[in-house]
Design a protein around this motif. Structure first.
Motif, mmCIF file in Angstrom:
data_model
loop_
_atom_site.group_PDB
_atom_site.id
_atom_site.type_symbol
_atom_site.label_atom_id
_atom_site.label_comp_id
_atom_site.label_asym_id
_atom_site.label_seq_id
_atom_site.Cartn_x
_atom_site.Cartn_y
_atom_site.Cartn_z
ATOM 1 N N GLU A 1 0.727 -3.281 5.425
ATOM 2 C CA GLU A 1 1.201 -2.880 4.104
ATOM 3 C C GLU A 1 0.717 -3.831 3.013
ATOM 4 O O GLU A 1 0.409 -3.421 1.904
ATOM 5 C CB GLU A 1 2.729 -2.844 4.107
ATOM 6 N N ASN B 1 -6.180 -3.485 -6.153
ATOM 7 C CA ASN B 1 -6.237 -4.937 -6.029
ATOM 8 C C ASN B 1 -5.748 -5.526 -7.338
ATOM 9 O O ASN B 1 -6.414 -5.405 -8.379
ATOM 10 C CB ASN B 1 -7.659 -5.408 -5.722
ATOM 11 N N ALA C 1 2.030 1.794 -3.485
ATOM 12 C CA ALA C 1 0.911 2.170 -4.353
ATOM 13 C C ALA C 1 0.533 3.629 -4.148
ATOM 14 O O ALA C 1 0.215 4.347 -5.115
ATOM 15 C CB ALA C 1 -0.289 1.264 -4.081
ATOM 16 N N ARG C 2 0.559 4.104 -2.906
ATOM 17 C CA ARG C 2 0.243 5.510 -2.624
ATOM 18 C C ARG C 2 1.220 6.431 -3.362
ATOM 19 O O ARG C 2 0.837 7.451 -3.932
ATOM 20 C CB ARG C 2 0.306 5.763 -1.116
ATOM 21 N N LYS D 1 0.800 -1.226 0.000
ATOM 22 C CA LYS D 1 0.000 0.000 0.000
ATOM 23 C C LYS D 1 0.833 1.276 0.000
ATOM 24 O O LYS D 1 0.457 2.266 -0.637
ATOM 25 C CB LYS D 1 -0.949 0.007 1.209
ATOM 26 N N LYS E 1 -2.699 0.336 9.100
ATOM 27 C CA LYS E 1 -3.001 -0.654 8.072
ATOM 28 C C LYS E 1 -1.777 -1.504 7.747
ATOM 29 O O LYS E 1 -0.665 -0.980 7.612
ATOM 30 C CB LYS E 1 -3.474 0.032 6.782
ATOM 31 N N GLU F 1 -6.420 1.854 -2.563
ATOM 32 C CA GLU F 1 -5.523 0.765 -2.883
ATOM 33 C C GLU F 1 -5.837 0.213 -4.267
ATOM 34 O O GLU F 1 -6.892 0.506 -4.850
ATOM 35 C CB GLU F 1 -5.630 -0.370 -1.854
ATOM 36 N N GLY G 1 -5.687 -6.103 2.941
ATOM 37 C CA GLY G 1 -6.846 -5.927 2.076
ATOM 38 C C GLY G 1 -8.055 -6.536 2.743
ATOM 39 O O GLY G 1 -7.949 -7.395 3.618
#
Length: 600
Positions: free
Chosen positions: A161, A306, A120-121, A117, A159, A304, A164
């Motif tokens: 990392e 997927n 991805a951010r 995550k 959260k 996020e 999901g």
């Protein structure tokens, strides 16, 4: 196109992938654990191979065994489905390295960048996609989390990392909760994703959860297929999903879709994926930015990516007419997406209902058991994705899903009415199910109005309404004795490969369902009937013990944490006492009724 594809999964998603393969002329290979010898996906496949014992870590999560099965079967592709190894970049890399086998999914390096995550951010921020305020690097200490709480203001979310579906996410309302929440998030991250790194985000109070389906090929073509509304959740687990969202204006819908398309395009993403967003202020019809200052319309933030097919891909297929799973396979085989973005049209409305073996009146606790009656609905506008039949056992080794009911109609109002009809005729006996909950939602003013947020079920819906729904429409379960016949099909394994053998006029003893008269105390060492025993209410795995021998506990205290069907459940002391014995350890598997802790 491929000749033979192995599905590295089980249940309804495995059957869904196999159905797409059939239409493409591709042979299918199933893998299965000892617990799944007679499972629906095994029966559906052209051939099947055993990959280990019931625990997922020793079978469906054993990448080496799965690739080995593909090599033995002569498969030239592997599709991971969702869950298990679907978002595991190391497994994708293993498949990519295997001679003559293609990974049906995004390239492993892209999965690594977008699957974690924090990375991805960063990718989305660089692509100009709005992200929730938070950290782009893992947070190591409770003190660092508290500093961020002061900076962003509480509540904040810790959260995992690699997380999901709400797993590895803990909400912190004040500084005093940080230590326990951080430990829990790291523990879940390690248990579910083999990664205990965590990051921190500002927790949005009552958002809508909107996700955009994307498809991208290896030739630079990227398309989005519109959005889904997944806001109806309990404990961050989706239960009802629909497309399109009833809460977006046309302008906001266009902006979110293009943001998703831009983000994955600039990340070099290929195959199917989902970009998830949180939308503040719920909804709707106001203009998305500008012109209104403080009164401007809803804001959206990237959450996020997927890097796999989603459970709820079905509603997008229903409203677009695009077979997403088939396109996953076609893209992996090198084909080019043959439609333009303007060709994607939304036809009507679709809703997916997750039919799980859970009791809504008991906080959706899993209720494994036999499907004594299983009579799903059909007729116009109804699709059912499942891999079970009457008499099958919903075990406790994996998730609690029985199947997915997908209903499609020309508009949302008609879709709700059609859904009510379908659920009325969905007959399941032997286990509690989520059907009463779904029927309740279809009569609920907040859901019917599209005004629900991610907090609605956990914080606003009166639990008494769930109890009333279960009393009115639910099943209490039951049992029936197995039958014997003069002709039976036996399952045998030869060198790990599954074969069905028909035995006629033989004496075949029916296998036990696993429930013994004495309650079965494997692994407990203490009689469940003993006074002061705190017992397991479901089959599962012990994640942690929270007490020590000699410790005094009060009614309501958590004595251990039990993972069952992919959910973390606190085991609570019903009365006070002193801990005399702890009968389990972290990692132990337990059955319903096993004693966990003994009080005196």
């Amino acid at each position: 196109m491929f000749e033979k594809l192995l599905v590295a999964n089980r249940g309804e998603i495995a059957v869904r992938v196999m159905a797409a393969c059939e239409e493409l002329g591709v042979e299918t290979v199933a893998v299965y654990s000892d617990a799944d010898r007679h499972a629906g996906h095994v029966e559906y496949a052209d051939e099947a191979y055993n990959v280990g014992p019931a625990p997922a870590a020793e079978s469906y999560l054993d990448g080496e065994a799965i690739v080995g099965a593909a090599e033995r079967a002569g498969a030239d592709a592997i599709h991971p489905g969702y869950g298990f190894l679907a978002e595991n970049a190391d497994f994708a890399r293993r498949v990519e390295a295997a001679d003559g086998i293609t990974w049906v999914g995004p390239e492993s390096g892209t999965m690594e960048r977008l699957g974690e995550k924090t990375k991805a951010r960063t990718v989305m921020s660089e692509a100009g996609v709005p992200v929730v305020p938070g950290t782009n690097e893992p947070v190591e200490s409770a003190d660092a989390v508290r500093e961020l709480g002061e900076e962003y203001g509480y509540p904040i979310a810790i959260k995992a990392e690699g997380g999901g579906g709400g797993r590895g996410m803990k909400i912190v309302q004040e500084a005093g909760e940080v230590d326990d929440a951080l430990d829990a998030a790291k523990r879940e991250g390690e248990a579910y994703f083999d990664n205990d790194a965590v990051y921190v985000e500002k927790y949005l109070d009552s958002p809508k959860h909107i996700e955009v389906q994307v498809l991208a090929d290896e030739h630079g073509t990227v398309r989005h297929l519109g959005e889904r509304d997944c806001s109806l959740q309990r404990r961050h687990q989706k239960v009802i999903e629909e497309a399109p969202s009833p809460a977006l204006s046309a302008e906001l819908r266009e902006e979110i879709g293009e943001a998703a398309r831009r983000g994955v395009g600039e990340a070099g993403y290929t195959n199917a994926g989902t970009v998830e967003f949180l939308v503040e202020d719920g909804g709707a019809s106001e203009t998305h930015r500008g012109g209104g200052g403080e009164a401007a319309g809803p804001q959206f933030y990237f959450m996020e990516v997927n890097t796999r097919i989603q459970v709820e891909h079905t509603v997008t297929e229903a409203v677009t007419g695009i077979d997403i799973v088939a396109w996953q396979i076609r893209v992996a085989a090198g084909e080019t997406l043959d439609f333009e973005q303007d060709d994607v049209e939304i036809d009507g409305h679709a809703i997916e209902f997750r039919i799980n073996a859970e009791n809504p009146a008991a906080e959706f606790a899993p209720t494994p058991g036999p499907l004594e009656t299983y009579d799903p609905p059909s007729s116009v506008g109804v699709r059912l994705d499942h891999a079970v039949a009457q008499g099958d056992e919903i075990g406790g080794d994996y998730d609690s899903m029985i199947g997915k009911l997908i209903v499609h109609a020309p508009d949302r109002e008609r879709c709700v009415r059609r859904s009510a009809r379908a659920l009325k005729h969905f007959d399941v006996e032997g286990v509690h199910t989520t059907i009463p909950f779904h029927r309740l939602m279809l009569a609920d003013a907040t859901f019917r109005g599209g005004d629900h947020t991610t907090k609605y079920l956990d914080e606003e819906l009166d639990p008494e309404r769930l109890s009333e729904a279960v009393d009115r429409w639910g099943s209490d379960g039951g049992s029936r004795a197995p039958s014997t016949t003069s002709a039976q099909t036996l399952t045998v394994e030869v060198d790990g490969r599954r074969f069905d053998v028909l035995v006629e006029d033989g004496l075949v003893e029916a296998a036990s369902g696993g429930d013994s008269a004495d309650g079965g105390s494997e692994g407990s060492g203490v009689s469940a009937a003993e006074a002061g025993a705190i017992t397991a209410e479901m089959q599962g795995t012990i994640l942690s013990t929270e007490v020590e021998v000699g410790e005094t506990v009060s009614a309501g205290d958590v004595v251990c944490v039990l993972e069952a069907m992919k959910m973390e459940n606190d085991v609570i002391a019903a009365s006070g006492g002193i801990v005399a014995e702890i009968a389990v350890s972290e990692g132990d598997s337990v059955d319903m009724g096993d004693t966990l802790v003994l009080l005196e």
